[in-house]
Design an enzyme around this catalytic site. Structure first.
Site, PDB file in Angstrom:
ATOM      1  N   CYS A   2      48.311   3.436  48.979  1.00  0.00           N
ATOM      2  CA  CYS A   2      49.582   2.838  49.227  1.00  0.00           C
ATOM      3  C   CYS A   2      49.249   1.911  50.173  1.00  0.00           C
ATOM      4  O   CYS A   2      48.113   2.079  50.923  1.00  0.00           O
ATOM      5  CB  CYS A   2      50.841   3.454  49.452  1.00  0.00           C
ATOM      6  SG  CYS A   2      51.180   4.945  48.405  1.00  0.00           S
ATOM      7  N   ARG A  27      47.108  -2.563  46.671  1.00  0.00           N
ATOM      8  CA  ARG A  27      47.132  -1.100  47.175  1.00  0.00           C
ATOM      9  C   ARG A  27      48.133  -0.029  46.301  1.00  0.00           C
ATOM     10  O   ARG A  27      48.053   0.957  46.154  1.00  0.00           O
ATOM     11  CB  ARG A  27      46.973  -0.828  48.535  1.00  0.00           C
ATOM     12  CG  ARG A  27      45.765  -1.088  49.238  1.00  0.00           C
ATOM     13  CD  ARG A  27      45.837  -0.812  50.648  1.00  0.00           C
ATOM     14  NE  ARG A  27      45.914   0.731  50.736  1.00  0.00           N
ATOM     15  CZ  ARG A  27      44.757   1.506  50.626  1.00  0.00           C
ATOM     16  NH1 ARG A  27      43.359   1.111  50.678  1.00  0.00           N
ATOM     17  NH2 ARG A  27      44.993   2.831  50.931  1.00  0.00           N
ATOM     18  N   TRP A  74      52.695   3.325  45.431  1.00  0.00           N
ATOM     19  CA  TRP A  74      52.044   3.612  44.362  1.00  0.00           C
ATOM     20  C   TRP A  74      52.243   5.052  44.080  1.00  0.00           C
ATOM     21  O   TRP A  74      51.584   5.855  44.693  1.00  0.00           O
ATOM     22  CB  TRP A  74      50.530   3.357  44.079  1.00  0.00           C
ATOM     23  CG  TRP A  74      49.948   3.411  42.778  1.00  0.00           C
ATOM     24  CD1 TRP A  74      50.021   2.505  41.781  1.00  0.00           C
ATOM     25  CD2 TRP A  74      49.207   4.456  42.380  1.00  0.00           C
ATOM     26  NE1 TRP A  74      49.328   3.121  40.547  1.00  0.00           N
ATOM     27  CE2 TRP A  74      48.699   4.208  40.914  1.00  0.00           C
ATOM     28  CE3 TRP A  74      48.930   5.761  42.698  1.00  0.00           C
ATOM     29  CZ2 TRP A  74      48.174   5.040  40.140  1.00  0.00           C
ATOM     30  CZ3 TRP A  74      48.329   6.835  41.805  1.00  0.00           C
ATOM     31  CH2 TRP A  74      47.769   6.195  40.513  1.00  0.00           C
ATOM     32  N   ASN A 100      50.678   7.287  53.887  1.00  0.00           N
ATOM     33  CA  ASN A 100      49.538   7.351  52.653  1.00  0.00           C
ATOM     34  C   ASN A 100      48.908   8.526  52.694  1.00  0.00           C
ATOM     35  O   ASN A 100      48.640   9.107  53.777  1.00  0.00           O
ATOM     36  CB  ASN A 100      48.628   6.099  53.026  1.00  0.00           C
ATOM     37  CG  ASN A 100      49.212   4.868  52.871  1.00  0.00           C
ATOM     38  OD1 ASN A 100      50.200   4.651  52.165  1.00  0.00           O
ATOM     39  ND2 ASN A 100      48.364   3.731  52.949  1.00  0.00           N
ATOM     40  N   GLY A 101      48.625   9.053  51.637  1.00  0.00           N
ATOM     41  CA  GLY A 101      47.928  10.227  51.520  1.00  0.00           C
ATOM     42  C   GLY A 101      48.784  11.482  50.749  1.00  0.00           C
ATOM     43  O   GLY A 101      49.641  10.958  50.045  1.00  0.00           O
ATOM     44  N   GLU A 472      31.102  -0.302  30.547  1.00  0.00           N
ATOM     45  CA  GLU A 472      32.205  -1.243  31.473  1.00  0.00           C
ATOM     46  C   GLU A 472      32.785  -2.044  30.690  1.00  0.00           C
ATOM     47  O   GLU A 472      33.884  -2.548  31.139  1.00  0.00           O
ATOM     48  CB  GLU A 472      30.976  -1.675  32.451  1.00  0.00           C
ATOM     49  CG  GLU A 472      31.355  -2.731  33.415  1.00  0.00           C
ATOM     50  CD  GLU A 472      32.551  -2.263  34.417  1.00  0.00           C
ATOM     51  OE1 GLU A 472      33.004  -1.020  34.509  1.00  0.00           O
ATOM     52  OE2 GLU A 472      33.283  -2.795  35.148  1.00  0.00           O
ATOM     53  N   LYS A 476      36.813  -2.550  31.023  1.00  0.00           N
ATOM     54  CA  LYS A 476      37.508  -3.626  31.410  1.00  0.00           C
ATOM     55  C   LYS A 476      38.731  -3.914  30.582  1.00  0.00           C
ATOM     56  O   LYS A 476      39.763  -4.323  31.045  1.00  0.00           O
ATOM     57  CB  LYS A 476      36.451  -4.809  31.691  1.00  0.00           C
ATOM     58  CG  LYS A 476      35.480  -4.910  32.759  1.00  0.00           C
ATOM     59  CD  LYS A 476      36.208  -4.837  34.258  1.00  0.00           C
ATOM     60  CE  LYS A 476      36.769  -4.020  34.774  1.00  0.00           C
ATOM     61  NZ  LYS A 476      35.820  -3.159  35.610  1.00  0.00           N
ATOM     62  N   GLU A 479      41.733  -1.394  30.793  1.00  0.00           N
ATOM     63  CA  GLU A 479      42.567  -1.350  31.714  1.00  0.00           C
ATOM     64  C   GLU A 479      43.253  -2.427  31.971  1.00  0.00           C
ATOM     65  O   GLU A 479      44.356  -2.559  32.671  1.00  0.00           O
ATOM     66  CB  GLU A 479      41.872  -0.948  33.271  1.00  0.00           C
ATOM     67  CG  GLU A 479      40.818  -1.834  33.738  1.00  0.00           C
ATOM     68  CD  GLU A 479      40.093  -1.401  35.004  1.00  0.00           C
ATOM     69  OE1 GLU A 479      40.491  -0.703  35.745  1.00  0.00           O
ATOM     70  OE2 GLU A 479      39.114  -1.869  35.243  1.00  0.00           O
ATOM     71  N   HIS A 495      26.775   9.193  14.452  1.00  0.00           N
ATOM     72  CA  HIS A 495      27.056  10.410  14.837  1.00  0.00           C
ATOM     73  C   HIS A 495      28.705  10.558  14.646  1.00  0.00           C
ATOM     74  O   HIS A 495      29.325  11.691  15.281  1.00  0.00           O
ATOM     75  CB  HIS A 495      26.545  11.071  15.921  1.00  0.00           C
ATOM     76  CG  HIS A 495      24.864  10.998  15.898  1.00  0.00           C
ATOM     77  ND1 HIS A 495      24.162  11.807  14.970  1.00  0.00           N
ATOM     78  CD2 HIS A 495      24.210  10.070  16.300  1.00  0.00           C
ATOM     79  CE1 HIS A 495      23.003  11.532  15.257  1.00  0.00           C
ATOM     80  NE2 HIS A 495      22.810  10.449  15.973  1.00  0.00           N
ATOM     81  N   LYS A 594      44.207  -0.232  43.197  1.00  0.00           N
ATOM     82  CA  LYS A 594      42.979  -0.759  43.446  1.00  0.00           C
ATOM     83  C   LYS A 594      42.260   0.375  44.221  1.00  0.00           C
ATOM     84  O   LYS A 594      41.094   0.718  43.818  1.00  0.00           O
ATOM     85  CB  LYS A 594      42.974  -1.967  44.597  1.00  0.00           C
ATOM     86  CG  LYS A 594      41.596  -2.505  44.962  1.00  0.00           C
ATOM     87  CD  LYS A 594      40.986  -3.042  43.758  1.00  0.00           C
ATOM     88  CE  LYS A 594      39.599  -3.457  43.974  1.00  0.00           C
ATOM     89  NZ  LYS A 594      38.997  -3.885  42.955  1.00  0.00           N
TER      90      LYS A 594
HETATM   91  C1  AGP Z   1      37.558  -0.503  37.855  1.00  0.00           C
HETATM   92  O1  AGP Z   1      37.821  -1.683  37.287  1.00  0.00           O
HETATM   93  C2  AGP Z   1      38.562   0.403  38.227  1.00  0.00           C
HETATM   94  N1  AGP Z   1      39.751   0.024  38.660  1.00  0.00           N
HETATM   95  C3  AGP Z   1      38.242   1.654  38.877  1.00  0.00           C
HETATM   96  O2  AGP Z   1      37.541   2.509  37.727  1.00  0.00           O
HETATM   97  C4  AGP Z   1      37.345   1.853  40.024  1.00  0.00           C
HETATM   98  O3  AGP Z   1      35.830   1.387  39.640  1.00  0.00           O
HETATM   99  C5  AGP Z   1      37.163   3.440  40.584  1.00  0.00           C
HETATM  100  O4  AGP Z   1      38.371   3.821  40.938  1.00  0.00           O
HETATM  101  C6  AGP Z   1      36.418   3.611  41.556  1.00  0.00           C
HETATM  102  O5  AGP Z   1      36.600   2.776  42.913  1.00  0.00           O
HETATM  103  P1  AGP Z   1      35.726   2.510  44.002  1.00  0.00           P
HETATM  104  O6  AGP Z   1      34.437   1.915  43.438  1.00  0.00           O
HETATM  105  O7  AGP Z   1      36.592   1.855  44.990  1.00  0.00           O
HETATM  106  O8  AGP Z   1      35.334   4.203  44.432  1.00  0.00           O
END
Ligand code: AGP
Length: 599
Positions: A2, A27, A74, A100-101, A472, A476, A479, A495, A594
């Site tokens: 957050c 965030r 969040w 936060n936390g 990857e 992408k 998400e 397989h 994020k």
């Molecule tokens: C990637 O697009 C993500 N949103 C997520 O997987 C991210 O890479 C992951 O949470 C790790 O984050 P970091 O690199 O800040 O540790």
């Protein structure tokens, strides 16, 4: 995950807080709230949804108070709602807190507080803090916060305010917080972007710090009341760096920033046919490497395994940080643990790192965010210098992570006194220019994206270094476009996954030329025979592939070792354009934040 912003100075706090919240939305953004101290009382406003809803609600409000706190949330405990949005209060509305936390023992504390007559109005763990501070409050907020925190198990970055004092008290344990030092005004925030418009002079709080901010300035103590010395640092990042620079979304801007971010990574590190890194470990210090990371960073770790094993011939294991931390890992004193993280705040990666440190292993961080928790805890590290990454979907951080791993692999080889190929180093220096050229695929990829915006599933296939690129690409797409996508090593399809293939299944092949090209072509034939739609990323000698593929995406020819950095670009763009065509919130996809600073 957050965002926090607090202000104490001579100007009305409202607009400064709202402005700070907007910069922190990446965030967390399911609800937002603000509290301003005015005429000995709190003016509180909370709204579900983006900060814009809160801003709209407050537009006509004449709030003059010069002290306040705000938060963008969040959800972790309790659904997104006004009740659960921060700031939280005690029953009398005398203490307010943004947090936060995670308060791990909140249920036990809540039980005790309820027995003592406290009434709770939210389902959050954070509200416990407001009640606890009120319980200990005897006219001194600093003392009350310290006493409350002595009972807390878990993590916090928090700011508290009392109706009875013109001060803010902030504290940090495992959740980032920094002070912004202005002229006759002090800011407190969870991230730099919230402060940049007002000041570039910051103080990073460390775990265990308590900051007391009043009209005279600020003091930093520990929870026992001892004064702590913390340096004021100058932030190099400019406010313009975090604007969209004319792109429709931050993600697209960040994809197009990759020539620059790679240039930043390489600058000063490839010189006189040598790799220059200021890391404190070399090949003599360890026998094996274990890389821990999450999400996209874990994908770059997988590529790192290929690179380090091939170039430096040192064994590498890769683990999800979340699995590593709980599986009683076998860590030896002769292991080097590398943690990779864009944010440097990912809870699981930090925990894995701490576990490794506890067991005496050497550590190295590959991190983007300067001053983040990871950079302060790790033995030594390689900064990416990719600049702020605001889009939730990681793009430029990924290519820079792969670049950093490549540098580290070459560095290890060099430190083993093995000769580096000067042509490879010259090519490496040209990588930013090659990436610039690769970005020209955008137009073509956009056309392809149009055809697939209504697709429900996607498969991504690659081999060797490009298998993690397939993972990857799939991540992408899922998400930001919410399309189900999976990545596999191409040979694995027979397989199981081949059963999914029919005319409705698009399959993206990363088919740039390498030793395994023949094998990739036979996988393509298998897909073609079952009616699958083929999108192939190719570079040279693709004549036969052109006959099989429905769509070709041509990227420049590069050394095989750089191919993941080049090949991921069309996949980032494909995901982006599909999501954009679907009208989705590309920078802030649903259910994601994020940086994942909780488990
Ligand atoms: C990637 O697009 C993500 N949103 C997520 O997987 C991210 O890479 C992951 O949470 C790790 O984050 P970091 O690199 O800040 O540790």
């Amino acid at each position: 995950m957050c965002g926090i912003i607090g202000y104490l100075g001579g100007k009305p706090a409202k607009n400064i807080l709202i402005d700070g919240l907007k910069k922190l939305e990446y965030r967390g953004y399911d609800s937002a709230g603000i509290c301003v101290l005015e005429k000995g009382g709190f003016i509180i406003n909370k709204k579900v949804g983006p900060v814009a809803s809160l801003e709209k609600a407050l537009k006509q409000e004449k709030i003059e108070g010069v002290i306040g706190i705000a938060h963008t949330r969040w959800a972790t405990h309790g659904v997104p709602s006004e009740r659960n949005a921060h700031p939280h209060f005690d029953c009398q509305h005398e203490i307010t807190v943004v947090h936060n936390g995670i308060i791990e023992n909140y249920q036990a504390l809540k039980k005790i507080l309820i027995k003592e007559g406290h009434q709770f109005s939210s389902e959050t763990d954070s509200e416990v803090l407001a009640h606890l501070i009120e319980k200990f409050y005897r006219g001194n907020l600093e003392t009350a916060v310290s006493k409350a925190l002595a009972l807390i198990e878990g993590s916090y970055g928090l700011v508290a305010l009392s109706v009875k004092e013109n001060k803010l008290v902030a504290a940090r344990r495992s959740s980032p917080l920094l002070l912004g030092i202005g002229k006759h005004e002090t800011f407190i925030a969870s991230d730099i972007p919230a402060l940049l418009k007002y000041t570039k002079r910051v103080v990073y709080l460390k775990d265990g710090d308590l900051a007391i901010i009043d009209a005279k300035g600020y003091k930093i103590k520990n929870l026992n009341g001892q004064k702590m010395d913390r340096q004021v640092e100058d932030v190099k990042m400019s406010a313009a760096q975090i604007e969209k620079k004319g792109f429709k979304h931050f993600m697209l801007k960040e994809v197009f920033e990759q020539p620059q971010s790679l240039n930043n990574l390489l600058s000063g590190r490839v010189k006189d046919n040598k790799i220059k890194l200021s890391v404190k470990v070399g090949p003599k210090d360890f026998e094996k490497i274990i890389i821990v990371a999450c999400g996209t960073s874990w994908h770059s770790a997988l590529i790192g395994k290929y690179l380090i094993e091939e170039i430096a011939r040192i064994p590498v294991e890769v683990d999800y940080a979340s699995e590593f931390r709980y599986r009683q890992p076998l860590i030896k004193l002769t292991d080097l643990i590398i943690a990779i993280s864009q944010s440097g705040e990912t809870a699981d990666t930090l925990a894995a790192l701490r576990e490794a440190e506890k067991q005496g292993a050497k550590t190295l961080g590959i991190v983007n965010v300067v001053g983040s928790t990871m950079t302060r805890e790790v033995g030594s590290g390689i900064y990416l210098h990719a600049g702020p990454e605001i889009g939730v979907a990681s793009t430029k951080a990924f290519s820079s992570q792969v670049g950093a791993l490549l540098l580290f692999a070459l560095y290890l080889k060099q430190e083993k006194h093995e000769k580096l190929d000067p042509r490879l180093l010259a090519d490496l220096k040209r990588l930013p220019a090659i990436v610039e050229q690769t970005l020209k695929v955008d137009k073509e990829v956009k056309k392809i994206a149009l055809k697939f915006k209504n697709t429900d599933h996607f498969l991504y296939l690659g081999r060797g270094l490009n298998f993690p690129v397939a993972l990857e690409g799939a991540l992408k797409l899922k998400e930001i476009s919410y399309i189900h996508a999976e990545g596999y090593p191409a040979a694995e399809i027979k397989h199981g996954p081949i059963a999914l293939i029919d005319e409705k299944m698009p399959v993206v092949f990363i088919a740039t030329k390498n030793d395994l090209s023949e094998k990739i072509i036979s996988n393509m034939q298998e897909v073609k025979a079952r009616g699958g739609k083929i999108i192939a990323v190719v570079d040279q000698d693709y004549g036969y592939i052109a006959k099989l593929a429905d769509y070709l995406i041509k990227v420049p020819v590069v050394n095989k070792l750089f191919s993941p950095i080049v090949n991921v670009i069309p996949l980032q763009l494909l995901a982006y354009h599909i999501a954009d065509r679907k009208g989705l919130n590309v920078d802030k996809p649903r259910n994601l934040a994020k940086s994942v600073t909780v488990e």
